[in-house]
Design a protein around this motif. Structure first.
Motif, PDB file in Angstrom:
ATOM      1  N   TYR A   1       0.287   0.089  -3.249  1.00  0.00           N
ATOM      2  CA  TYR A   1       1.304  -1.221  -3.532  1.00  0.00           C
ATOM      3  C   TYR A   1       0.890  -2.495  -2.962  1.00  0.00           C
ATOM      4  O   TYR A   1       0.889  -3.356  -3.891  1.00  0.00           O
ATOM      5  CB  TYR A   1       2.694  -0.865  -2.938  1.00  0.00           C
ATOM      6  N   ALA A   2       0.622  -2.816  -1.832  1.00  0.00           N
ATOM      7  CA  ALA A   2       0.050  -3.838  -1.057  1.00  0.00           C
ATOM      8  C   ALA A   2      -1.118  -4.309  -1.723  1.00  0.00           C
ATOM      9  O   ALA A   2      -1.103  -5.658  -2.087  1.00  0.00           O
ATOM     10  CB  ALA A   2      -0.030  -3.807   0.243  1.00  0.00           C
ATOM     11  N   ALA A   3      -1.976  -3.338  -2.022  1.00  0.00           N
ATOM     12  CA  ALA A   3      -3.433  -4.208  -2.777  1.00  0.00           C
ATOM     13  C   ALA A   3      -3.168  -4.525  -4.154  1.00  0.00           C
ATOM     14  O   ALA A   3      -3.683  -5.302  -4.535  1.00  0.00           O
ATOM     15  CB  ALA A   3      -4.377  -2.802  -2.574  1.00  0.00           C
ATOM     16  N   SER A   4      -2.081  -3.777  -4.710  1.00  0.00           N
ATOM     17  CA  SER A   4      -1.969  -4.209  -6.237  1.00  0.00           C
ATOM     18  C   SER A   4      -1.289  -5.707  -6.090  1.00  0.00           C
ATOM     19  O   SER A   4      -1.571  -6.400  -7.046  1.00  0.00           O
ATOM     20  CB  SER A   4      -1.189  -3.198  -6.954  1.00  0.00           C
ATOM     21  N   LYS A   5      -0.725  -5.905  -5.092  1.00  0.00           N
ATOM     22  CA  LYS A   5       0.022  -7.233  -5.196  1.00  0.00           C
ATOM     23  C   LYS A   5      -1.050  -8.336  -4.641  1.00  0.00           C
ATOM     24  O   LYS A   5      -0.553  -9.604  -4.980  1.00  0.00           O
ATOM     25  CB  LYS A   5       1.353  -7.190  -4.131  1.00  0.00           C
ATOM     26  N   VAL A   6      -1.883  -7.827  -3.852  1.00  0.00           N
ATOM     27  CA  VAL A   6      -2.954  -8.765  -3.618  1.00  0.00           C
ATOM     28  C   VAL A   6      -3.707  -9.425  -4.984  1.00  0.00           C
ATOM     29  O   VAL A   6      -3.978 -10.522  -5.061  1.00  0.00           O
ATOM     30  CB  VAL A   6      -4.057  -8.186  -2.541  1.00  0.00           C
ATOM     31  N   PHE A   7      -3.777  -8.527  -5.957  1.00  0.00           N
ATOM     32  CA  PHE A   7      -4.609  -8.852  -7.042  1.00  0.00           C
ATOM     33  C   PHE A   7      -3.326  -9.799  -8.023  1.00  0.00           C
ATOM     34  O   PHE A   7      -4.003 -10.716  -8.435  1.00  0.00           O
ATOM     35  CB  PHE A   7      -4.526  -7.495  -8.043  1.00  0.00           C
TER      36      PHE A   7
END
Length: 322
Positions: free
Chosen positions: A200-206
């Protein structure tokens, strides 16, 4: 005065100047209505319609209502028709604005052709890319997620692909008209690499990097593109925690975040969440990543989720007995 004295004086002056500028920039965020004022007709001047994904509840629903109050017609999108219809009816009754409902499941493939067809010809002034998927409210390690292959595909489709595709659909019209606003909802936990919410956190970095780069490309063409990165908001993703100083209600958060539209390509949406972001970035990662901290976080969220579920159950039972 020798060269060493001159060096340290210059270094000290540079440090004072640097932090003075940062303090000045931060102080502007305390008074958004003064430093980032919006005219009353700002939203309607962007276009006739606003499009909000994930609008059936929470932050998306709050954005839909607030934009309707500002005088915009709405296109609201989610996968639950009954809930969308209820939201649409209430928006129409309370604001008098037109509401168009598009039922779609953003976790699936090949849904954007139909969306493109239904949005074609609309004067879209605002896009809120709010829809998102959190694999589990309770944090867990990557391999502990059940149905991990399906989760990976669904999360990337919902959190990453949908945002890019919706920008592709709406941005050309905004560019041609020389006006428009795109708000891409990220998350405060994207401030650092965040274990236990890894996907989830990685997708929000995108979401953040895509938004910031896209704003650099289209800023001079009259389009505002901003990543909005809240921390706690009392929604399903936060297990409906009670609103307080840190965990805001969706309505309070949206009202606050819209005041920062002209504050840059990324905002936390509120002062308290901005402070949380600063605090999170200040914690040494070796502390944040320690087993004791991660397990404490897991236990805390699990406890809160159970408490809120029980409170909701009791409230439901109480209402059913009246």
């Amino acid at each position: 005065m020798d060269w060493a004295d001159l060096f340290f004086i210059s270094l000290g002056s540079a440090v004072v100047f640097y932090y003075g500028v940062k303090l000045l920039l931060f102080s502007r965020m305390l008074f958004p209505k003064v430093f980032f004022p919006l005219p009353k007709t700002f939203f309607t001047s962007q276009g006739e319609w606003a499009v909000v994904t994930g609008a059936s509840e929470g932050i998306g629903r709050a954005y839909a209502f607030e934009l309707a109050k500002q005088g915009m017609n709405l296109v609201i999108m989610s996968r639950t028709k009954a809930t969308l219809d209820q939201v649409a009816k209430k928006i129409s009754e309370t604001t008098g604005q037109r509401v168009k409902v598009i039922v779609t499941d953003f976790m699936k493939e090949n849904v954007f052709g139909e969306i493109d067809n239904q949005l074609r010809g609309l004067d879209i002034g605002v896009l809120v890319n709010n829809v998102g998927m959190l694999p589990s409210v309770v944090p867990s390690e990557f391999l502990d997620s059940k149905g991990l292959n399906e989760i990976i595909t669904g999360l990337i489709n919902c959190n990453v692909k949908t945002m890019a595709k919706m920008c592709r659909i709406t941005l050309p019209g905004m560019e041609n008209r020389g006006r428009g606003v795109i708000l891409n909802i990220s998350s405060g936990i994207a401030s650092v690499p965040f274990p236990m919410y890894t996907l989830y956190a990685a997708s929000k970095v995108f979401v953040e990097r895509f938004s910031q780069a896209l704003q650099a490309e289209y800023k001079d063409k009259g389009v505002i593109i901003q990543a909005v990165s809240p921390f706690g908001v009392s929604t399903q993703m936060a297990a409906y925690q009670k609103a307080n100083l840190v965990t805001l209600s969706p309505e309070d958060f949206v009202e606050s975040s819209l005041q920062y539209i002209k504050a840059g390509d990324k905002t936390y949406g509120s002062i308290c969440h901005m402070v949380l972001g600063w605090f999170l970035r200040s914690i040494p990662l070796r502390i944040l990543y320690s087993d004791s901290v991660l397990h404490s976080l897991q236990d805390y969220v699990k406890k809160k989720a159970v408490e809120n579920a029980n409170a909701t159950k009791h409230a439901t039972n109480g209402n059913s007995q009246k």
